[in-house]
Motif scaffolding. Structure first.
Motif, short mmCIF file in Angstrom:
data_model
loop_
_atom_site.label_atom_id
_atom_site.label_comp_id
_atom_site.label_asym_id
_atom_site.label_seq_id
_atom_site.Cartn_x
_atom_site.Cartn_y
_atom_site.Cartn_z
N LEU A 25 0.87 -1.34 -0.12
CA LEU A 25 -0.04 -0.41 0.47
C LEU A 25 1.21 1.86 0.29
O LEU A 25 0.63 2.31 -0.68
N LEU A 26 2.03 1.51 0.63
CA LEU A 26 2.95 2.51 0.90
C LEU A 26 3.42 2.58 -0.25
O LEU A 26 3.63 3.67 -1.07
N THR A 27 4.03 1.73 -1.51
CA THR A 27 4.82 1.34 -2.04
C THR A 27 3.29 1.98 -3.54
O THR A 27 3.75 3.04 -4.37
N CYS A 28 2.05 1.79 -3.28
CA CYS A 28 0.97 2.26 -4.59
C CYS A 28 1.30 4.08 -4.02
O CYS A 28 0.82 4.56 -4.52
N VAL A 29 1.13 4.03 -3.16
CA VAL A 29 0.69 5.44 -2.12
C VAL A 29 2.25 6.13 -3.16
O VAL A 29 1.57 7.35 -3.58
N CYS A 30 3.24 6.15 -3.17
CA CYS A 30 4.32 6.66 -3.58
C CYS A 30 3.90 6.61 -4.81
O CYS A 30 4.26 8.25 -5.94
N MET A 31 3.69 5.36 -5.48
CA MET A 31 3.69 6.03 -7.16
C MET A 31 2.79 6.90 -7.62
O MET A 31 3.11 7.51 -8.07
N VAL A 32 1.57 6.85 -6.82
CA VAL A 32 0.72 7.66 -7.20
C VAL A 32 0.99 9.44 -6.63
O VAL A 32 0.92 9.86 -7.79
N MET A 33 1.51 9.23 -5.54
CA MET A 33 2.31 10.67 -5.34
C MET A 33 2.57 10.94 -6.15
O MET A 33 3.08 12.38 -7.12
N MET A 34 4.83 10.42 -6.77
CA MET A 34 5.58 10.64 -7.64
C MET A 34 4.63 11.17 -9.02
O MET A 34 4.48 12.36 -9.75
N TYR A 35 3.75 10.20 -9.88
CA TYR A 35 3.39 10.26 -10.99
C TYR A 35 2.36 11.89 -10.39
O TYR A 35 2.46 12.70 -11.92
N TYR A 36 1.52 12.40 -9.72
CA TYR A 36 0.98 13.89 -9.93
C TYR A 36 2.10 14.74 -9.63
O TYR A 36 1.44 15.64 -10.17
N ILE A 37 3.09 14.95 -8.80
CA ILE A 37 3.72 15.85 -8.72
C ILE A 37 4.55 16.12 -9.69
O ILE A 37 4.87 17.45 -10.20
N ILE A 38 4.59 15.15 -10.47
CA ILE A 38 5.30 15.19 -12.23
C ILE A 38 4.28 15.57 -13.13
O ILE A 38 4.61 17.26 -13.60
N SER A 39 3.35 15.11 -13.46
CA SER A 39 2.07 16.05 -13.88
C SER A 39 1.88 17.78 -13.46
O SER A 39 1.87 18.28 -14.76
N PHE A 40 2.13 17.22 -11.93
CA PHE A 40 1.59 18.85 -11.67
C PHE A 40 2.94 19.69 -12.22
O PHE A 40 1.76 20.78 -12.64
N LEU A 41 4.10 19.62 -12.28
CA LEU A 41 5.18 20.58 -12.97
C LEU A 41 5.00 21.08 -14.01
O LEU A 41 5.37 21.62 -13.99
#
Length: 680
Positions: A25-41
């Motif tokens: 679950l922690l890995t899934c959360v981190c992957m979602v977080m990283m993808y959103y951050i890059i998409s946002f930037l």
């Protein structure tokens, strides 16, 4: 049964298996977080408005697809560990009366809960940390900090859609697995081991040959363009070879060790070696994945760190003067007018010129074949991909300009030239050189090191400098290349550059005003300003900051993503192998092995298995160093010493981190394996 019942069973299953589920679950959360951050930037209006911000966003856009693909592969892969550990539980449900339809509903509920927690948690953390990422990039670009918080709805939508698709694919995989499984097999899954694979000499030798060929390419290729063309092929070869050697090669090597009686028939070697060979097919794939991820982290992080640290040097190499002009005309009067306008603007701003540089040059290209420079290579039937290593950026300069630039007093006869090839490993070794259709020149001497930094740094192919007696000779070579290139032929240009004794803001203002003056087309014939190329170091600094800052930030983000993948694979390997070894070591104690001998065997096996990827990753990185150096040369990075130190430092820091991860995860393994030992 009601829907809430299945959700309760799913929640209970996740809770009971938290040792396996929470890291996932922690890995899934981190992957979602990283993808959103890059998409946002990539869409951030704050970054877009900064100098160099658009370049950063172009660099970051490369990482969006990388993280998307990696998330799919990695989450799909790690989910297999969960399925393997839940087989007995699902088999028990089935024996107690639940049909496969009921088990499907439980798995759907589990997947829905996992997806909901992962996507929601990842988006919340992504929104919070996206501002931190924006501030980091702002700091890298040296721009003014803006603390306004933004949320990008489009980034949220694309993130949700991506991970809904990923979890749907994972769900399909889980359902197919469940539908094909038999209840009795699932119930006894923890008692069923993998058949020990036989040593496969063919695949082991194939791995050695592939790895040797990849290493040979990396070490022997000297031309940067050829290195770039072969780099991805070499990467694929290394990945394939790594998997073959860890899976087939390790088993074959283990079989050889078993034939060595002195080595094999020792307590710690006998147990650990037999255990590793017994399940090396699955174990080898995981170790190879760890090795590949480790190599990717080392190569990528060391590369982007070198580019960021050496950015200022590359900026000065590419732009040797703070303001430069390339004037494409043979008319001395027009060139003088251009220089006069530039000087006038500088004077109006009250600035002073320093380190003035002036010369006339022809820049063209051709193929070098021994003592010939060919301009008609694109129309030759025998021209092949291998000839790309013979492409040359040709710079022709008069001997008078050479003497003025170097402070020498060289002379040349009408049929003589001097030659320098600064990027080649060896100097020009022929007595003559034929340029074009047959104009033969005697090579009076060769010069070891000569480059016009800005010109040479802008070239992606090796350069050859030809110093000719006078402007008539320069004109002759111009006509030789113009015959073949016609409308695409190069022009003779006059280069004028200087430094300024004023701040960077004033330098940018001076350059902008020079641009405005030339835009009025008041010099020479109409449209002449279009044949003037102006560059300013301080104006281009924002582009450099954007490109290398973006690469640095993206490299660190992807490095963290790959490290997270490596950590979770190591953790799951420790857990899954701990459960597999638990019964095995318990049996060994029943037949006479002491607890001390078992622990010694456990330590021997764990150390051998989990430190092998680190060693091989270091080997891969070492052999990749020459080809990485040449690729960085294409980007203007020439500081080999810095690259060596940064690569070594990255490996040592990574090794320390790897050891810490090993120590933390090995506790879980030893706890599981030692559980029954403590009870005895």
């Amino acid at each position: 049964m009601s829907g809430t019942f299945y959700f309760k069973l799913a929640a209970t299953g996740i809770s009971k298996n938290r040792k396996m589920y929470f890291p996932y679950l922690l890995t899934c959360v981190c992957m979602v977080m990283m993808y959103y951050i890059i998409s946002f930037l990539c869409r951030s209006s704050t970054l877009r408005e900064m100098h160099g911000g658009d370049t950063v966003q172009q660099m970051l856009s490369l990482g969006v697809n990388v993280i998307a693909v990696f998330s799919l592969i990695f989450l799909y892969y790690t989910n297999s560990f969960l399925i393997r550990r839940r087989q007995r539980e699902f088999g028990l449900y089935h024996i107690l009366g639940m049909g496969k339809r009921n088990l499907v509903k439980i798995m759907i509920c589990e997947n829905l809960l996992t997806a909901a927690v992962s996507i929601a948690g990842g988006l919340v953390l992504g929104v919070l940390f996206s501002k931190l990422g924006e501030l980091v990039i702002t700091r890298l670009l040296g721009a003014d900090i803006n603390f306004d918080m933004e949320i990008d709805p489009r980034a949220i939508v694309t993130t949700v859609l991506l991970f809904v698709v990923i979890f749907a694919l994972i769900m399909v995989r889980m359902l197919v697995f469940l539908w094909r499984s038999r209840p009795v097999e699932m119930l006894r899954s923890d008692k069923v081991g993998e058949k020990p694979p036989k040593g496969n000499w063919f695949f082991a030798l194939a791995g050695i040959v592939l790895l040797g060929a990849a290493y040979y390419l990396a070490v022997t290729i000297e031309d940067p363009i050829t290195a770039l063309m072969w780099f991805f092929i070499a990467v694929i070869m290394v990945i394939a070879a790594t998997y073959l050697l860890f899976i087939a090669g390790s088993v074959t090597f283990g079989r050889l060790l078993q034939k060595n009686k002195r080595y094999y028939y020792r307590t710690n070697h006998f147990v650990s070696l037999s255990s590793m060979i017994y399940r090396m097919k699955r174990n080898g794939a995981g170790l190879a994945s760890i090795c590949i991820l480790s190599t990717m982290v080392l190569v990528m992080v060391s590369g982007v760190m070198c580019l960021w640290i050496g950015m200022e040097d590359m900026l000065h190499v590419r732009y040797p003067r703070e303001i430069t002009a390339e004037i494409y005309t043979e008319d001395e009067k027009e060139a003088a007018q251009v220089k006069a306008v530039m000087d006038q603007v500088v004077e109006e701003h009250g600035a002073g010129k320093e380190n003035i540089i002036e010369y006339t040059m022809l820049q063209t290209s051709g193929v070098q074949r021994k003592d010939q420079i060919l301009f008609d290579f694109m129309s030759m039937n025998e021209f092949s991909i291998e000839d790309t290593s013979s492409l040359r950026a040709i710079h022709v300069i008069t001997i008078d300009d050479y003497n003025r630039l170097k402070g020498t007093n060289e002379t040349l006869e009408k049929d003589e030239v001097m030659i320098s090839m600064p990027k080649n490993e060896e100097p020009y070794s022929f007595d003559t050189i034929t340029i074009g259709d047959g104009s033969v020149w005697t090579v009076k001497s060769t010069i070891d090191k000569f480059n016009l930094y800005g010109t040479d740094a802008a070239s992606i192919v090796p350069s050859i400098y030809i110093f000719v007696p006078d402007k008539d000779a320069l004109k002759e070579i111009y006509e030789a290349q113009a015959k073949y290139y016609q409308n695409a032929s190069s022009e003779i240009e006059q280069y004028y550059g200087f430094d300024l004794d004023c701040p960077s803001e004033e330098q940018i203002a001076i350059l902008e005003e020079i641009f405005d003056r030339f835009a009025q087309d008041q010099i020479g014939d109409e449209g002449f300003s279009q044949r003037i190329s102006l560059e300013g170091r301080e104006m281009e600094r924002a582009y450099f900051l954007g490109m290398y800052g973006g690469l640095f930030f993206l490299g660190i983000i992807l490095g963290l993503v790959f490290i997270a993948g490596m950590v979770i694979i190591i953790y799951y390997k420790q857990i899954s192998e701990g459960y597999e070894d638990q019964e095995r070591f318990d049996i060994l104690m029943k037949i006479g092995m002491t607890r001390k001998e078992v622990r010694k065997s456990v330590n021997s096996q764990v150390l051998t298995v989990f430190f092998l990827p680190l060693i091989v990753a270091g080997l891969h990185t070492g052999f990749a160093f020459p080809i990485i150096r040449r690729i960085l040369n294409l980007m203007g990075f020439v500081n080999t010493t810095l690259l060596i130190w940064v690569t070594v430092a990255c490996y040592l820091v990574f090794a320390l981190f790897y050891i810490i991860i090993y120590l933390l995860t090995s506790k879980s393994y030893l706890t599981i394996v030692g559980g029954k030992m403590e009870k005895r």
